[in-house]
Design a protein around this motif. Sequence first.
Motif, mmCIF file in Angstrom:
data_model
loop_
_atom_site.group_PDB
_atom_site.id
_atom_site.type_symbol
_atom_site.label_atom_id
_atom_site.label_comp_id
_atom_site.label_asym_id
_atom_site.label_seq_id
_atom_site.Cartn_x
_atom_site.Cartn_y
_atom_site.Cartn_z
ATOM 1 N N GLN A 107 0.822 -1.213 0.000
ATOM 2 C CA GLN A 107 0.000 0.000 0.000
ATOM 3 C C GLN A 107 0.860 1.268 0.000
ATOM 4 O O GLN A 107 0.558 2.227 -0.708
ATOM 5 C CB GLN A 107 -0.934 0.001 1.216
ATOM 6 C CG GLN A 107 -2.121 -0.928 0.991
ATOM 7 C CD GLN A 107 -2.930 -1.160 2.256
ATOM 8 O OE1 GLN A 107 -2.619 -0.606 3.320
ATOM 9 N NE2 GLN A 107 -3.952 -1.997 2.164
ATOM 10 N N ALA A 108 1.927 1.260 0.790
ATOM 11 C CA ALA A 108 2.787 2.443 0.863
ATOM 12 C C ALA A 108 3.447 2.702 -0.491
ATOM 13 O O ALA A 108 3.590 3.855 -0.911
ATOM 14 C CB ALA A 108 3.840 2.268 1.954
ATOM 15 N N ALA A 109 3.834 1.630 -1.191
ATOM 16 C CA ALA A 109 4.471 1.802 -2.501
ATOM 17 C C ALA A 109 3.456 2.325 -3.521
ATOM 18 O O ALA A 109 3.807 3.111 -4.410
ATOM 19 C CB ALA A 109 5.089 0.484 -2.971
ATOM 20 N N GLN A 110 2.204 1.928 -3.376
ATOM 21 C CA GLN A 110 1.164 2.461 -4.266
ATOM 22 C C GLN A 110 0.941 3.953 -4.013
ATOM 23 O O GLN A 110 0.787 4.735 -4.953
ATOM 24 C CB GLN A 110 -0.143 1.701 -4.056
ATOM 25 C CG GLN A 110 -0.167 0.367 -4.778
ATOM 26 C CD GLN A 110 -1.536 -0.288 -4.719
ATOM 27 O OE1 GLN A 110 -2.285 -0.108 -3.744
ATOM 28 N NE2 GLN A 110 -1.872 -1.046 -5.742
ATOM 29 N N ALA A 111 0.923 4.333 -2.722
ATOM 30 C CA ALA A 111 0.763 5.754 -2.370
ATOM 31 C C ALA A 111 1.933 6.556 -2.929
ATOM 32 O O ALA A 111 1.762 7.683 -3.421
ATOM 33 C CB ALA A 111 0.669 5.917 -0.853
ATOM 34 N N LEU A 112 3.121 5.968 -2.879
ATOM 35 C CA LEU A 112 4.319 6.621 -3.419
ATOM 36 C C LEU A 112 4.164 6.864 -4.926
ATOM 37 O O LEU A 112 4.458 7.950 -5.429
ATOM 38 C CB LEU A 112 5.549 5.742 -3.144
ATOM 39 C CG LEU A 112 6.876 6.198 -3.724
ATOM 40 C CD1 LEU A 112 7.345 7.493 -3.061
ATOM 41 C CD2 LEU A 112 7.940 5.119 -3.553
ATOM 42 N N GLU A 113 3.676 5.855 -5.606
ATOM 43 C CA GLU A 113 3.481 5.982 -7.058
ATOM 44 C C GLU A 113 2.494 7.115 -7.379
ATOM 45 O O GLU A 113 2.738 7.939 -8.268
ATOM 46 C CB GLU A 113 2.957 4.665 -7.648
ATOM 47 C CG GLU A 113 2.792 4.744 -9.162
ATOM 48 C CD GLU A 113 2.035 3.558 -9.760
ATOM 49 O OE1 GLU A 113 1.649 2.648 -9.001
ATOM 50 O OE2 GLU A 113 1.832 3.568 -10.983
#
Length: 154
Positions: A107-113
């Motif tokens: 989820q954090a990597a998606q938010a980063l994207e």
Amino acid sequence: MQYRHTFKTFFAVSVLGALLTGASPQALADNAAEAKPLELRRIMQELGKNMQAVTDGISREDWALVARIAPLIAEHPQPPAGEKMRIMAFIGADMGKFKGHDEKTHQAAQALEQAATRSDGQSVISSFATLQNSCLACHQSFRKPFVEHFYGQR
Ligand code: HEC
């Protein structure tokens, strides 16, 4: 008697064979599959490299680069089925906790994207911090036990 003799001969030949082929007693004792690095370790090393690429992208405000790398972190590969089973057998009842950490990383990597796609530098940095915390949280709970169990190090 005859049986015993045959067994002794067989044993002696096996030991000799092992010595001739250069197998050390340690190598004979180790389960080869257990000593080999987990595929998970390779996946983790790849995650580490991608995190470095993101910090580089942040320094350059290259949001396109960050947006390209983030999904590689979010959708990182999984170990093959056999290794997953070994991991599940080891973790047992903590599997939910382990998967929860992985989900937070996802989820954090998606938010980063998403932040990078908006070229929102502040938000990129804060979601990157959240992402790093998700790595750390899993490592603090699981890394040492994994290394001890799968590689026999203390
Ligand atoms: C769900 C748990 C979990 C999450 C989430 C996780 N890791 Fe790991 N990580 C591990 C375990 C377990 C090991 C030890 C694996 C081994 O030694 O075979 C490890 C080891 C590592 C290593 C050391 C590899 C080596 O060569 O010894 C690196 C680097 C790494 N992780 C990076 C990351 C990064 C970056 C993230 C976040 C983007 C992350 N990990 C998220 C469980 C996790």
